[in-house]
Motif scaffolding. Structure first.
Motif, PDB file in Angstrom:
ATOM      1  N   SER A  97      -5.106   8.082  -8.895  1.00 41.27           N
ATOM      2  CA  SER A  97      -4.904   8.617  -7.550  1.00 41.27           C
ATOM      3  C   SER A  97      -3.463   9.052  -7.386  1.00 41.27           C
ATOM      4  O   SER A  97      -2.540   8.417  -7.906  1.00 41.27           O
ATOM      5  CB  SER A  97      -5.241   7.550  -6.500  1.00 41.27           C
ATOM      6  N   PHE A  98      -3.283  10.136  -6.643  1.00 43.83           N
ATOM      7  CA  PHE A  98      -1.936  10.607  -6.342  1.00 43.83           C
ATOM      8  C   PHE A  98      -1.373   9.960  -5.077  1.00 43.83           C
ATOM      9  O   PHE A  98      -0.271  10.289  -4.659  1.00 43.83           O
ATOM     10  CB  PHE A  98      -1.930  12.130  -6.211  1.00 43.83           C
ATOM     11  N   SER A  99      -2.119   9.034  -4.476  1.00 41.49           N
ATOM     12  CA  SER A  99      -1.632   8.354  -3.267  1.00 41.49           C
ATOM     13  C   SER A  99      -0.387   7.541  -3.553  1.00 41.49           C
ATOM     14  O   SER A  99       0.568   7.550  -2.773  1.00 41.49           O
ATOM     15  CB  SER A  99      -2.731   7.459  -2.690  1.00 41.49           C
ATOM     16  N   LYS A 100      -0.395   6.797  -4.659  1.00 43.29           N
ATOM     17  CA  LYS A 100       0.763   5.985  -5.025  1.00 43.29           C
ATOM     18  C   LYS A 100       1.783   6.793  -5.825  1.00 43.29           C
ATOM     19  O   LYS A 100       2.979   6.539  -5.767  1.00 43.29           O
ATOM     20  CB  LYS A 100       0.321   4.773  -5.847  1.00 43.29           C
ATOM     21  N   LEU A 101       1.297   7.781  -6.592  1.00 42.19           N
ATOM     22  CA  LEU A 101       2.217   8.558  -7.428  1.00 42.19           C
ATOM     23  C   LEU A 101       3.058   9.514  -6.586  1.00 42.19           C
ATOM     24  O   LEU A 101       4.208   9.800  -6.932  1.00 42.19           O
ATOM     25  CB  LEU A 101       1.432   9.349  -8.476  1.00 42.19           C
ATOM     26  N   THR A 102       2.493  10.008  -5.510  1.00 42.73           N
ATOM     27  CA  THR A 102       3.227  10.931  -4.632  1.00 42.73           C
ATOM     28  C   THR A 102       3.233  10.396  -3.212  1.00 42.73           C
ATOM     29  O   THR A 102       4.197   9.765  -2.787  1.00 42.73           O
ATOM     30  CB  THR A 102       2.616  12.340  -4.683  1.00 42.73           C
ATOM     31  N   ALA A 103       2.154  10.636  -2.444  1.00 44.87           N
ATOM     32  CA  ALA A 103       2.094  10.193  -1.048  1.00 44.87           C
ATOM     33  C   ALA A 103       0.641   9.990  -0.641  1.00 44.87           C
ATOM     34  O   ALA A 103      -0.229  10.769  -1.049  1.00 44.87           O
ATOM     35  CB  ALA A 103       2.753  11.230  -0.136  1.00 44.87           C
ATOM     36  N   PRO A 104       0.352   8.969   0.178  1.00 44.12           N
ATOM     37  CA  PRO A 104      -1.026   8.731   0.622  1.00 44.12           C
ATOM     38  C   PRO A 104      -1.616   9.896   1.392  1.00 44.12           C
ATOM     39  O   PRO A 104      -2.830  10.084   1.408  1.00 44.12           O
ATOM     40  CB  PRO A 104      -0.895   7.482   1.514  1.00 44.12           C
ATOM     41  N   ILE A 154      -5.784  13.326  -2.829  1.00 46.92           N
ATOM     42  CA  ILE A 154      -6.363  13.820  -4.074  1.00 46.92           C
ATOM     43  C   ILE A 154      -6.392  12.689  -5.101  1.00 46.92           C
ATOM     44  O   ILE A 154      -5.365  12.080  -5.387  1.00 46.92           O
ATOM     45  CB  ILE A 154      -5.578  15.022  -4.637  1.00 46.92           C
ATOM     46  N   SER A 155      -7.576  12.421  -5.597  1.00 47.80           N
ATOM     47  CA  SER A 155      -7.768  11.448  -6.668  1.00 47.80           C
ATOM     48  C   SER A 155      -8.607  12.077  -7.762  1.00 47.80           C
ATOM     49  O   SER A 155      -9.125  13.185  -7.606  1.00 47.80           O
ATOM     50  CB  SER A 155      -8.447  10.181  -6.126  1.00 47.80           C
ATOM     51  N   LEU A 197     -12.249  16.036  -9.062  1.00 48.91           N
ATOM     52  CA  LEU A 197     -11.261  15.732  -8.030  1.00 48.91           C
ATOM     53  C   LEU A 197     -11.965  15.250  -6.770  1.00 48.91           C
ATOM     54  O   LEU A 197     -12.976  15.820  -6.354  1.00 48.91           O
ATOM     55  CB  LEU A 197     -10.423  16.976  -7.707  1.00 48.91           C
ATOM     56  N   THR A 198     -11.423  14.200  -6.176  1.00 46.22           N
ATOM     57  CA  THR A 198     -11.998  13.629  -4.955  1.00 46.22           C
ATOM     58  C   THR A 198     -10.889  13.409  -3.927  1.00 46.22           C
ATOM     59  O   THR A 198      -9.709  13.597  -4.215  1.00 46.22           O
ATOM     60  CB  THR A 198     -12.689  12.281  -5.238  1.00 46.22           C
ATOM     61  N   SER A 199     -11.301  12.967  -2.753  1.00 44.83           N
ATOM     62  CA  SER A 199     -10.349  12.735  -1.672  1.00 44.83           C
ATOM     63  C   SER A 199     -10.035  11.247  -1.567  1.00 44.83           C
ATOM     64  O   SER A 199     -10.342  10.593  -0.568  1.00 44.83           O
ATOM     65  CB  SER A 199     -10.914  13.248  -0.344  1.00 44.83           C
ATOM     66  N   GLY A 200      -9.439  10.678  -2.603  1.00 45.53           N
ATOM     67  CA  GLY A 200      -9.043   9.274  -2.569  1.00 45.53           C
ATOM     68  C   GLY A 200      -9.953   8.398  -3.405  1.00 45.53           C
ATOM     69  O   GLY A 200     -11.116   8.721  -3.670  1.00 45.53           O
ATOM     70  N   ALA A 201      -9.423   7.231  -3.789  1.00 42.69           N
ATOM     71  CA  ALA A 201     -10.174   6.300  -4.642  1.00 42.69           C
ATOM     72  C   ALA A 201     -11.445   5.824  -3.959  1.00 42.69           C
ATOM     73  O   ALA A 201     -12.476   5.614  -4.617  1.00 42.69           O
ATOM     74  CB  ALA A 201      -9.287   5.114  -5.008  1.00 42.69           C
ATOM     75  N   GLN A 202     -11.396   5.652  -2.637  1.00 42.09           N
ATOM     76  CA  GLN A 202     -12.576   5.172  -1.928  1.00 42.09           C
ATOM     77  C   GLN A 202     -13.727   6.172  -2.037  1.00 42.09           C
ATOM     78  O   GLN A 202     -14.873   5.792  -2.250  1.00 42.09           O
ATOM     79  CB  GLN A 202     -12.240   4.916  -0.460  1.00 42.09           C
ATOM     80  N   TYR A 228       0.796  -1.222   0.000  1.00 44.52           N
ATOM     81  CA  TYR A 228       0.000   0.000   0.000  1.00 44.52           C
ATOM     82  C   TYR A 228       0.831   1.277   0.000  1.00 44.52           C
ATOM     83  O   TYR A 228       0.295   2.355  -0.252  1.00 44.52           O
ATOM     84  CB  TYR A 228      -0.918   0.049   1.241  1.00 44.52           C
ATOM     85  N   GLN A 229       2.106   1.180   0.309  1.00 41.65           N
ATOM     86  CA  GLN A 229       2.904   2.377   0.553  1.00 41.65           C
ATOM     87  C   GLN A 229       3.893   2.640  -0.584  1.00 41.65           C
ATOM     88  O   GLN A 229       4.629   1.740  -0.990  1.00 41.65           O
ATOM     89  CB  GLN A 229       3.696   2.212   1.861  1.00 41.65           C
TER      90      GLN A 229
END
Length: 474
Positions: A317-324, A328-329, A187-192, A125-126
């Motif tokens: 999602s930018f969680s994996k591209l940058t940081a969780p 921003i997704s 734009l949303t706050s994460g894939a979930q 996940y990280q």
């Protein structure tokens, strides 16, 4: 009542506190008339306006009542206080409803957050983070905040910060061959949250939704939470088994570039089969473009969205591209569908926090994002090679089937169905290695194995962790 002029608290506050104490303790009886403000001010040696403030506060807070002829009288405080005390004798808080088990289950899936420093954690996940990223992000934050206009702090656009959507529009066009207008980007706050918005805006309670099994747990957990019928569809070496998708499915969730659990890529024939089925059934496809930017053999595979945009909702999602921590997704889709999502977003969440959006805009626009991507791609390529070689050299490749090696930030070690995942995972942890069971990705599937992420594991520890793992099971 007394005034202490050595006290730093305002005189009106001193008098108000004393008046409230007199009323609540019964010194001033219910119905008792308070002296006129002018008279009381003269007695205390203060200005009349000070006493008037005290009387106004007492009236506002319900300690007194007033009338034209009766003046200001003490309210029947004893009766009110008595009822309150009766209620407080055995206080019973409001009853909390039972939350669905899915809520806790989703948190358990992210259990790798409880990471111990002494453990080599193959978390899938990280992503990799370092001081280069932190410094670049800090620069963008400071520069963006200094340039931010006052109007930007007002209520924002439910679609998201438009300059950021323009940067994402450009990136998707250059990197993924997706050509859209900014009103097709939400734009949303994460894939979930993206999945949750889709369930609320584009589906009806009780609709059938198909998901990969094994697959992304948050997808089917969110859909079940929104009372959809979840139909698990098996995954084989070619990806989603499309012929198993039920004809009543209104939505099909798929991770075609790098299957969320087992890591395979959806084959070209299956892609065409899926697109044809979605068009025929008038069903939505949610294309979670999972890990597509990190491909180790050739160029990234073309998206489903670029072939059937009218039926596809594309997630990144930018969680994996940058940081969780950067919540921003992105959801890409047909104009009308995105407008529907934006209406629900405006109603439920209003809009995303402005500073993260402004900072990410600056981060992309000034080249920090692409430099970060080039750097981490090189790091991931090295770590990907190390974990593959270590699995083969340690002998794990003889006991497990290795897959998911073309793309992404994890590989999959598949075991026989008789493999005791729970016991072996506990033993590995006792040896200082945390691995993640396939079981947590499954609905009905009986497949066994371990999903091994390598993005955040130091290169020197990957080999050591794999050898410890081999010693545990061989």
């Amino acid at each position: 009542m007394k005034v202490d002029r050595t006290n730093t608290r305002p005189i009106w506050q001193q008098l108000l506190d004393q008046a409230i104490e007199h009323i609540t303790n019964g010194v001033w009886k219910p119905g008792e008339v308070l002296p006129p403000s002018r008279e009381l001010a003269k007695q205390l040696g203060v200005s009349r306006s000070t006493v008037q403030i005290v009387y106004e506060e007492l009236l506002t807070r319900g300690y007194t009542v007033t009338s034209r002829r009766g003046g200001t009288r003490v309210n029947d405080w004893s009766q009110i206080a008595g009822k309150q005390k009766e209620g407080l004798a055995s206080p019973i808080p409001p009853q909390l409803p039972d939350l669905p088990h899915l809520v806790d289950q989703s948190q358990q899936w992210f259990r790798s957050k409880d990471n111990l420093n002494s453990v080599i954690d193959f978390s899938p996940y990280q992503p990799y983070l370092d001081s280069h990223f932190q410094n670049a992000w800090r620069k963008s934050y400071l520069n963006a905040s200094s340039e931010l206009s006052a109007s930007s702090w007002s209520y924002g656009d439910a679609y998201g910060f438009e300059p950021l959507r323009k940067q994402i529009q450009r990136y998707l066009s250059l990197e993924r061959g997706i050509h859209v207008q900014t009103n097709q980007i939400l734009l949303t706050s994460g894939a979930q949250q993206s999945i949750d918005l889709i369930a609320q805006a584009l589906l009806t309670q009780g609709d059938t939704v198909s998901v990969e099994d094994p697959g992304y747990p948050v997808a089917w957990m969110t859909m079940r939470y929104r009372y959809m019928k979840v139909a698990p569809v098996p995954v084989d070496e070619y990806g989603l088994v499309v012929e198993k998708v039920p004809p009543e499915a209104k939505l099909i969730f798929v991770t075609p570039a790098h299957q969320c659990a087992v890591g395979v890529m959806l084959s070209a024939p299956r892609r065409q089969q899926l697109l044809h089925k979605a068009a025929q059934q008038r069903a939505w496809i949610i294309e979670d473009d999972y890990d597509s930017e990190f491909r180790y053999r050739g160029e990234p595979v073309p998206t489903l969205y670029s072939q059937l945009p009218q039926n596809c909702l594309y997630l990144m999602s930018f969680s994996k591209l940058t940081a969780p921590g950067i919540r921003i997704s992105v959801v890409i889709g047909p104009t009308e569908a995105i407008a529907q999502l934006a209406r629900v977003q405006a109603f439920t969440y209003r809009h995303l926090p402005i500073m993260e959006q402004v900072t990410l805009t600056h981060f992309i626009e000034h080249g920090y994002f692409m430099r970060h991507m080039r750097r981490v791609r090189n790091i991931y390529r090295r770590r990907h090679e190390i974990i593959q070689k270590s699995i083969v050299a340690s002998g794990l490749g003889d006991k497990f089937t290795l897959s998911g090696i073309e793309t992404g930030l994890h590989v999959f070690l598949e075991a026989d169905e008789c493999f005791d995942e729970d016991t072996m995972t506990r033993r590995a942890l006792q040896r200082g290695v945390r691995v993640h069971q396939l079981h947590s990705y499954c609905l009905e599937s009986r497949r066994k194995g371990w999903v091994l992420g390598f993005a955040k594991v130091d290169e020197g520890l990957i080999e050591e962790g794999i050898y410890r793992l081999a010693e545990t099971v061989l």
